[in-house]
Scaffold this active site. Structure first.
Site, PDB file in Angstrom:
ATOM      1  N   CYS B  96       0.807  -1.227   0.000  1.00 31.15           N
ATOM      2  CA  CYS B  96       0.000   0.000   0.000  1.00 31.15           C
ATOM      3  C   CYS B  96       0.839   1.276   0.000  1.00 31.15           C
ATOM      4  O   CYS B  96       1.446   1.604  -1.004  1.00 31.15           O
ATOM      5  CB  CYS B  96      -0.973  -0.073   1.185  1.00 31.15           C
ATOM      6  SG  CYS B  96      -2.455   0.936   0.962  1.00 31.15           S
ATOM      7  N   HIS B 192      -3.865  -6.119   1.602  1.00 30.10           N
ATOM      8  CA  HIS B 192      -3.744  -6.336   3.041  1.00 30.10           C
ATOM      9  C   HIS B 192      -4.300  -7.736   3.294  1.00 30.10           C
ATOM     10  O   HIS B 192      -4.389  -8.546   2.377  1.00 30.10           O
ATOM     11  CB  HIS B 192      -4.529  -5.277   3.815  1.00 30.10           C
ATOM     12  CG  HIS B 192      -4.068  -3.889   3.523  1.00 30.10           C
ATOM     13  ND1 HIS B 192      -2.842  -3.412   3.939  1.00 30.10           N
ATOM     14  CD2 HIS B 192      -4.661  -2.880   2.841  1.00 30.10           C
ATOM     15  CE1 HIS B 192      -2.724  -2.152   3.528  1.00 30.10           C
ATOM     16  NE2 HIS B 192      -3.800  -1.809   2.858  1.00 30.10           N
TER      17      HIS B 192
END
Lengths: 433, 238
Positions: B96, B192
């Site tokens: 991310c 994630h």
């Protein structure tokens, strides 16, 4: 208009109750769409105004503790129960507690509000007091980033008469420091206890984090002792009030986090001009809030239901209730519905490792039982998987010893579902009470 | 335990830790441990001395916007070392916010620009809506399952290899069908979950690269039943 809207709301509540949806926020949602000003119109009838309570963890319990103490001090309190803490939930609660002639009976309101809705609610009703308990990482797909949440609550600070804030939580303390225009009172914790109440930044590191925002002398209420001793579900709490006065309270809730919630509620009492000495007497009859340390008996087995919503609440349950004490039967139910948070990554910010090396018997269930099993595996803890909640309950009750307590740790929707199932197996108060 | 130990540099653990991504470090440490190999984790914060070519693995997680600005500045100072480490085959995983900063640049929704280090050929622009949900990706490491939650839209340069193709979910930008980026032994992704625990093939690929660089033997296989069960469930969720 006001009375008409109260009627509409009360009819909707009666209808949803009849259809078995008691406690639903649908009535409030309808009113929210039609005339949201009803919230202010009803609450304006209360002579002592409105107290809002917000924060990542502890809202429901703090509201219950404060409400109980105020009622013992002979105040009639309007409150929202069962955690319906968005605008629609507040509307439902207020309508329900109003008469059919539109009169809201009471002296004061103590309302739990979900963090992102605090500025909206504050703008609608101009609260007398805003209590902010803590700000920890929470369900990120619902609430977004922590700092943004703090900013949102910060917007409300100019719309309230007074604040009670947590001196030990830097994000919360920052709402009050540098705001001389707002009357702020502080609650905090003695350094010896702070390790058990980590702020978000120290959650993953295990230290006590940043120093308190104000020196001890400036705390309105300081938690100095919380001793669980041998009695389950109870602790002796000592609070130091300003003017060097100490207050001893037998609190029928376990966990240091609940002693901290009591400190916050006591600070609120002082701001409201209510004498705590007498008010705390009401706490002897306090029972844990819905799903937060509730003891439930099924036949000759005892369960404790401990809701977890985010890394800090789950870590706190582990550190203050599970990792200490005898080996237990532990049932963890992880759902990923919208209200639980769809992203279960947060499980890896929980200090599950603190349970390693024990002889607990662990079962996991819920829609993401397999993710919880994976988390346990990487902490070297064995567990059994029972995804369906009825099966999880059966297995937990089967494993539970008659003399011991099985601890059930669910996320929000799993808690509602488990409580409903337990309600069918035993006598439980309906969750709209 | 064998005498062999690997070292992992965990970049910016205090700034970039908001999404449970530290679970990736847990996964790597346990999977090595189950094979009798220790993992030493070194935390690297802004300003800390660190030689990226001297470690076996590098990891950086996702974080909040404010942390990302601080990290971007610090990464610029480490640019040469990180590019050299990538060329040398050091295993790297970036999630991310760190993934974005390993590209060329990140332009926010309000037009501010954060310079990246150009390890991957990509650029990211901040979007208004967030791309959120469970993701399934076809990759060289098999099917990967994770959860994305990002406002940034990442566009890969022509010739920049993705981590994989999106079978379910949005991926880098919700349009291209690509997820993540790869260069040599460096992997960037929006996944994630965290990404490694449910995707043991990716964990073992990173560990395998790290061990190979040390001339070590192959990894013993592990029983990944629990991992596969969790991945299978996650793949069915919205």
């Amino acid at each position: 208009m006001r009375v008409l809207m109260v009627w509409v709301g009360k009819v909707l509540i009666a209808v949803t109750r009849l259809r078995g949806g008691g406690g639903s926020a649908l009535p409030g949602l309808v009113i929210e769409r039609l005339w949201p000003r009803l919230l202010a119109a009803q609450l304006a009838q209360l002579p002592d105004g409105v107290v809002l309570v917000t924060g990542t963890n502890g809202k429901t319990t703090t509201v219950k503790v404060l409400t109980t103490m105020l009622e013992h001090a002979d105040r009639r309190v309007v409150t929202n129960r069962a955690g319906s803490n968005m605008v629609r939930g507040l509307l439902s609660a207020v309508v329900e507690q109003s008469t059919w002639t539109g009169h809201l009976r009471g002296d004061i309101a103590v309302l739990e509000v979900d963090e992102p809705n605090v500025p909206l609610v504050a703008a609608l009703i101009r609260p007398r007091l805003l209590v902010v308990l803590n700000l920890h990482r929470d369900q990120l797909d619902r609430y977004g980033e922590l700092e943004r949440t703090a900013t949102l609550i910060g917007e409300a600070v100019g719309m309230v008469d007074a604040l009670v804030v947590n001196a030990d939580d830097p994000l919360v303390a920052g709402l009050a420091t540098g705001r001389p225009d707002v009357e702020a009172s502080w609650f905090g914790t003695d350094p010896t206890l702070r390790d058990q109440l980590p702020d978000d930044a120290s959650l993953l590191v295990g230290s006590s984090g940043a120093p308190a925002a104000v020196p001890p002398e400036q705390l309105t209420v300081c938690l100095v002792a919380a001793d669980e001793g041998a009695r389950p579900a109870e602790q002796d709490v000592v609070l130091r009030l300003d003017e060097d006065r100490e207050l001893s309270v037998a609190l029928p809730l376990s966990g240091v986090f609940n002693a901290s919630n009591l400190a916050a509620a006591t600070a609120a009492l002082l701001v409201l001009g209510v004498e705590p000495d007498r008010a705390v007497g009401g706490l002897t009859t306090l029972t844990p809030a819905f799903g937060r340390g509730e003891h439930i008996t099924v036949g000759d087995r005892s369960l404790v239901l401990q809701l977890v919503k985010n890394p800090s609440s789950f870590t706190q349950v582990i550190r203050t209730q599970l990792a200490h004490g005898p080996d237990r039967v532990l049932a963890v139910a992880i759902n990923d519905e919208f209200a639980d948070g769809r992203d279960v990554s947060w499980l890896w910010d929980v200090d599950i490792e603190a349970l390693a090396g024990r002889n607990d018997t662990v079962v996991v269930g819920g829609t993401r039982a397999t993710d919880m099993a994976l988390r346990f595996k990487y902490a070297d803890i064995d567990c059994e998987v029972c995804p369906e909640l009825d099966g999880l309950l059966d297995r937990t009750l089967e494993l539970a010893r008659p003399d011991g307590v099985a601890v059930v740790v669910p996320t929000y929707t799993a808690m509602l579902a488990l409580r409903a199932r337990l309600g069918r197996r035993t006598e439980l108060a309906g969750f709209w009470e | 335990m064998s005498d062999l130990a690997l070292t992992l540099a965990h970049l910016y653990p205090a700034q970039m830790n908001i999404y449970g991504d530290r679970g990736n470090v847990i996964a790597l440490r346990k999977r090595l441990g189950w094979r009798g190999i220790d993992l030493h984790v070194v935390e690297v914060g802004p300003g800390d001395r660190f030689d990226p070519t001297a470690v076996d693995l590098i990891f950086g997680g996702g974080g909040q916007d404010k942390g990302q600005v601080l990290v971007a500045e610090d990464l610029q100072r480490r640019r040469a070392g990180l590019l050299e480490a990538c060329e040398a085959g050091v295993a790297l995983l970036a999630i991310c916010g760190t993934y974005q900063l390993l590209g060329r640049r990140f332009v926010t929704a309000t037009g501010e620009e954060l310079a990246g280090i150009g390890l991957f050929g990509l650029e990211t622009t901040g979007g208004q809506d967030r791309l959120i949900g469970n993701v399934v990706v076809d990759s060289p490491f098999g099917e990967l399952v994770g959860f994305e939650n990002h406002g940034g839209r990442t566009r890969l340069d022509d010739g920049q290899e993705p981590l994989g193709r999106v079978r379910k979910g949005h991926g880098n930008d919700g349009e291209s069908g690509f997820e993540g980026a790869m260069r040599h032994h460096a992997v960037g992704t929006y996944l994630h979950g965290p990404v490694l625990p449910k995707n043991p093939a990716l964990s073992d690929a990173l560990l395998g690269w790290a061990l190979a660089r040390r001339g070590a033997v192959e990894l013993a296989s592990l029983d990944d039943t629990v991992e596969r069960a969790a991945a299978a469930t996650a793949a069915t969720r919205p």
